[in-house]
Design a protein around this motif. Structure first.
Motif, PDB file in Angstrom:
ATOM      1  N   SER A   1       0.803  -1.227   0.000  1.00  0.00           N
ATOM      2  CA  SER A   1       0.000   0.000   0.000  1.00  0.00           C
ATOM      3  C   SER A   1       0.833   1.273   0.000  1.00  0.00           C
ATOM      4  N   THR A   2       2.161   1.144   0.144  1.00  0.00           N
ATOM      5  CA  THR A   2       3.022   2.326   0.056  1.00  0.00           C
ATOM      6  C   THR A   2       3.547   2.530  -1.367  1.00  0.00           C
ATOM      7  N   GLY A   3       3.112   1.658  -2.302  1.00  0.00           N
ATOM      8  CA  GLY A   3       3.470   1.833  -3.706  1.00  0.00           C
ATOM      9  C   GLY A   3       4.618   0.980  -4.197  1.00  0.00           C
ATOM     10  N   HIS A   4       5.177   0.128  -3.356  1.00  0.00           N
ATOM     11  CA  HIS A   4       6.294  -0.714  -3.785  1.00  0.00           C
ATOM     12  C   HIS A   4       5.779  -1.947  -4.525  1.00  0.00           C
ATOM     13  N   GLU A   5       6.494  -2.317  -5.567  1.00  0.00           N
ATOM     14  CA  GLU A   5       6.218  -3.553  -6.297  1.00  0.00           C
ATOM     15  C   GLU A   5       7.545  -4.157  -6.709  1.00  0.00           C
ATOM     16  N   SER A   6       7.762  -5.439  -6.363  1.00  0.00           N
ATOM     17  CA  SER A   6       9.048  -6.083  -6.622  1.00  0.00           C
ATOM     18  C   SER A   6       8.836  -7.541  -6.984  1.00  0.00           C
TER      19      SER A   6
END
Length: 244
Positions: A107-112
């Motif tokens: 929900s903080t915008g990280h995608e990995s």
């Protein structure tokens, strides 16, 4: 990771293994075997879980934590399977991929996309939501470890360290802990870090620790670790938590 409601709000209880005082104290080692782990997950949905500690619907008041470690879960996800968005708070979540690829979104915008050799950490702090999936074509296996923070609250934090080396320990200062990755050949030895609490998890292969042979999925909980060595019986990979 199995979604839970409030499971990572476990009270920060004192560890049931009490450190004995004195300069000549001997290490105390508690071996937990892979086949003793609680089986969870949802096999029909392609999710198989093995829990080393009290977790979710499996409540064991004598096995809530060791040092700062609250959970050590082995998760197996079939291609296309995963955990939908769910919340966490007041937990340091560290993930090690054994095989396959783990897709993370929060929900903080990280995608990995996390692969073998990478260390992923999500500091959930005051609250965060995330998704974990196997979007790859092959089965995914990962080890996920939850640690209690020294202080609750704060802002969420996320990072991935790609291809961590044996000689580079990974610090989690929020939990007062250090993760060491060790890869051994047959007959090779490595020092186990000294510490008030040391948690040794065998990812793959077999090792000998203080005369005890441990295989994949086995773990040792060592109190007052000092001067211990691990020797590879076969090629092996270890995750070792050093905790004050």
């Amino acid at each position: 990771m199995t979604p839970l409601t409030g499971a990572d709000q476990l009270p920060l209880l004192h560890c049931d293994l009490i450190r004995r005082a004195g300069p000549t104290v001997d290490p105390v080692m508690d071996i937990r075997r892979a086949d003793e782990r609680y089986q969870g997950g949802d096999p029909a949905a392609g999710i198989e879980s093995r829990h080393a500690f009290s977790f979710g619907s499996h409540y064991d008041p004598d096995n809530l934590r060791f040092g700062q470690v609250l959970a050590c879960n082995e998760e197996r996800l079939a291609p296309g399977a995963g955990f939908d968005e769910h919340p966490h708070s007041h937990t340091e979540i560290v993930t090690w991929v054994v095989e396959g690829e783990l897709t993370h979104r929060d929900s903080t915008g990280h995608e990995s996309v996390v692969r073998h050799g990478d260390v992923q950490r999500l500091s959930s702090a005051g609250g965060v939501r995330h998704v974990e999936r196997n979007d790859g074509p092959e089965p995914l296996t990962f080890i996920q470890m939850w640690l209690a923070p020294l202080q609750p609250g704060g802002d969420p934090f996320y990072e991935v360290v790609h291809g961590i080396a044996d000689s580079t320990p990974y610090a989690v200062p929020e939990a007062g802990a250090m993760l060491h990755v060790r890869r051994l050949g047959a007959g090779e030895r490595t020092a186990v870090p000294d510490g008030a609490y040391t948690y040794v998890h065998v990812v793959r292969g077999a090792v000998r620790l203080d005369g005890e042979e441990l295989g994949a999925g086995d773990a040792a909980r060592v109190t007052d670790a000092k001067g211990l060595e691990a020797e590879g019986v076969t090629e092996a990979e270890l995750l070792i938590w050093e905790m004050a």
